[in-house]
Write a protein that holds these residues in place. Structure first.
Motif, PDB file in Angstrom:
ATOM      1  N   UNK A 158      14.070  -3.289  -3.686  1.00 53.69           N
ATOM      2  CA  UNK A 158      13.150  -2.786  -4.711  1.00 53.69           C
ATOM      3  C   UNK A 158      13.344  -1.302  -4.985  1.00 53.69           C
ATOM      4  N   UNK A 159      14.224  -0.656  -4.225  1.00 51.16           N
ATOM      5  CA  UNK A 159      14.506   0.747  -4.450  1.00 51.16           C
ATOM      6  C   UNK A 159      13.515   1.699  -3.807  1.00 51.16           C
ATOM      7  N   UNK A 160      12.781   1.225  -2.820  1.00 50.67           N
ATOM      8  CA  UNK A 160      11.871   2.103  -2.082  1.00 50.67           C
ATOM      9  C   UNK A 160      12.641   2.852  -0.996  1.00 50.67           C
ATOM     10  N   UNK A 161      12.096   3.944  -0.549  1.00 48.02           N
ATOM     11  CA  UNK A 161      12.689   4.712   0.539  1.00 48.02           C
ATOM     12  C   UNK A 161      12.496   3.913   1.827  1.00 48.02           C
ATOM     13  N   UNK A 162      13.576   3.304   2.325  1.00 51.00           N
ATOM     14  CA  UNK A 162      13.459   2.386   3.456  1.00 51.00           C
ATOM     15  C   UNK A 162      13.050   3.113   4.730  1.00 51.00           C
ATOM     16  N   UNK A 163      13.581   4.308   4.962  1.00 49.79           N
ATOM     17  CA  UNK A 163      13.211   5.044   6.178  1.00 49.79           C
ATOM     18  C   UNK A 163      11.722   5.389   6.166  1.00 49.79           C
ATOM     19  N   UNK A 164      11.235   5.830   5.018  1.00 46.68           N
ATOM     20  CA  UNK A 164       9.810   6.165   4.916  1.00 46.68           C
ATOM     21  C   UNK A 164       8.958   4.910   5.047  1.00 46.68           C
ATOM     22  N   UNK A 165       9.428   3.808   4.461  1.00 47.89           N
ATOM     23  CA  UNK A 165       8.695   2.541   4.554  1.00 47.89           C
ATOM     24  C   UNK A 165       8.649   2.057   6.001  1.00 47.89           C
ATOM     25  N   UNK A 166       9.780   2.158   6.707  1.00 51.26           N
ATOM     26  CA  UNK A 166       9.824   1.737   8.108  1.00 51.26           C
ATOM     27  C   UNK A 166       8.880   2.566   8.960  1.00 51.26           C
ATOM     28  N   UNK A 167       8.859   3.868   8.699  1.00 51.09           N
ATOM     29  CA  UNK A 167       7.960   4.751   9.435  1.00 51.09           C
ATOM     30  C   UNK A 167       6.497   4.368   9.193  1.00 51.09           C
ATOM     31  N   UNK A 213       0.837  -1.200   0.000  1.00 51.15           N
ATOM     32  CA  UNK A 213       0.000   0.000   0.000  1.00 51.15           C
ATOM     33  C   UNK A 213       0.873   1.251   0.000  1.00 51.15           C
ATOM     34  N   UNK A 214       1.963   1.214   0.745  1.00 49.83           N
ATOM     35  CA  UNK A 214       2.920   2.324   0.743  1.00 49.83           C
ATOM     36  C   UNK A 214       3.486   2.526  -0.663  1.00 49.83           C
ATOM     37  N   UNK A 215       3.890   1.436  -1.324  1.00 52.59           N
ATOM     38  CA  UNK A 215       4.447   1.528  -2.671  1.00 52.59           C
ATOM     39  C   UNK A 215       3.420   2.073  -3.652  1.00 52.59           C
ATOM     40  N   UNK A 253      11.384  -4.982   5.062  1.00 52.06           N
ATOM     41  CA  UNK A 253      12.214  -3.809   4.793  1.00 52.06           C
ATOM     42  C   UNK A 253      13.431  -4.161   3.945  1.00 52.06           C
ATOM     43  N   UNK A 254      13.960  -5.365   4.092  1.00 59.23           N
ATOM     44  CA  UNK A 254      15.039  -5.811   3.202  1.00 59.23           C
ATOM     45  C   UNK A 254      14.550  -5.839   1.760  1.00 59.23           C
TER      46      UNK A 254
END
Length: 230
Positions: free
Chosen positions: A143-152, A104-106, A137-138
């Motif tokens: 996949x090139x997503x913003x990991x910090x934003x995804x973690x948040x 959903x984030x992606x 998160x790995x």
């Protein structure tokens, strides 16, 4: 026209259906005008976070023969259609809530279809585990997503309500499992439909959304169209 596709990351028929749906959209003459909308439907929310093997899950449900009667032939079918390798038996299943929240984030980042397809490829192509925060998160990093934003987003469960709303919507529409597809808001298909049948269904749904051509003597005004015989 929207093509709303409900699926789960661990559903082998969904991975195959996703592949067929993309092929069908390439063949459909109006495919570029169809918006593919991925929606979430969790099949095994109660599985342990560490996961369980497919074979163990079959034994626990008392249906080990499915391995030979259904799942192995499904692997061969997927591979024959271009999904190579396609691991259905030699894999681990787990709860997909965090995976769906990442999807959903992606989607909000404009990469929904791309990341859904990449996640199917990771799980069925490489037997990837996607159940824990670290695993999800790995995958996001690869996949090139913003990991910090995804973690948040995961830590705050920002998309949990959206994931649950997707499943509620499918069940209201009559879905009892996955894959489940709704074309144009009116034409529903359950199960892994063939590519040829998907193309046919796309054409039917596309034609149904267009008004019928006017007949002789029909009259159109700002309030609508009427026929003298009406």
């Amino acid at each position: 026209m929207d093509a709303e596709f409900w699926s789960d990351v661990v559903c082998p028929y969904c991975g195959l259906m996703n592949h067929r749906l993309h092929l069908a959209l390439e063949r459909f003459e109006h495919g570029a005008e169809v918006r593919l909308v991925h929606r979430s439907f969790q099949l095994h929310p109660d599985l342990p976070r560490e996961g369980v093997s497919q074979r163990q899950l079959l034994v626990e449900h008392g249906v080990p023969q499915v391995e030979h009667d259904v799942l192995r032939p499904l692997e061969l079918l997927a591979q024959a259609e271009g999904l190579t390798p396609y691991h259905v038996l030699d894999r681990t299943l787990g709860p997909t809530d965090l995976a769906h929240e990442l999807l959903a984030f992606a989607t909000e980042q404009g990469r929904g279809d791309e990341i859904w397809t990449a996640m199917f490829q990771a799980h069925f192509g490489h037997a990837r585990k996607l159940w824990t925060r670290a695993e999800v998160l790995d995958f996001a990093a690869e996949a090139g997503l913003d990991v910090d934003a995804a973690a948040d987003a995961l830590d705050g469960h920002r998309y949990r309500a959206r994931v649950l709303a997707d499943q509620d919507m499918a069940q209201r529409l009559g879905a009892r499992g996955t894959p489940f597809l709704v074309l144009g808001g009116t034409h529903a298909l359950a199960g892994a439909v063939s590519t040829d049948d998907l193309v046919s269904a796309l054409r039917t749904a596309w034609d149904a959304r267009r008004p019928a051509p006017l007949g002789a003597g029909d009259v159109c005004t700002p309030d609508g169209c009427t026929s003298p015989s009406a």
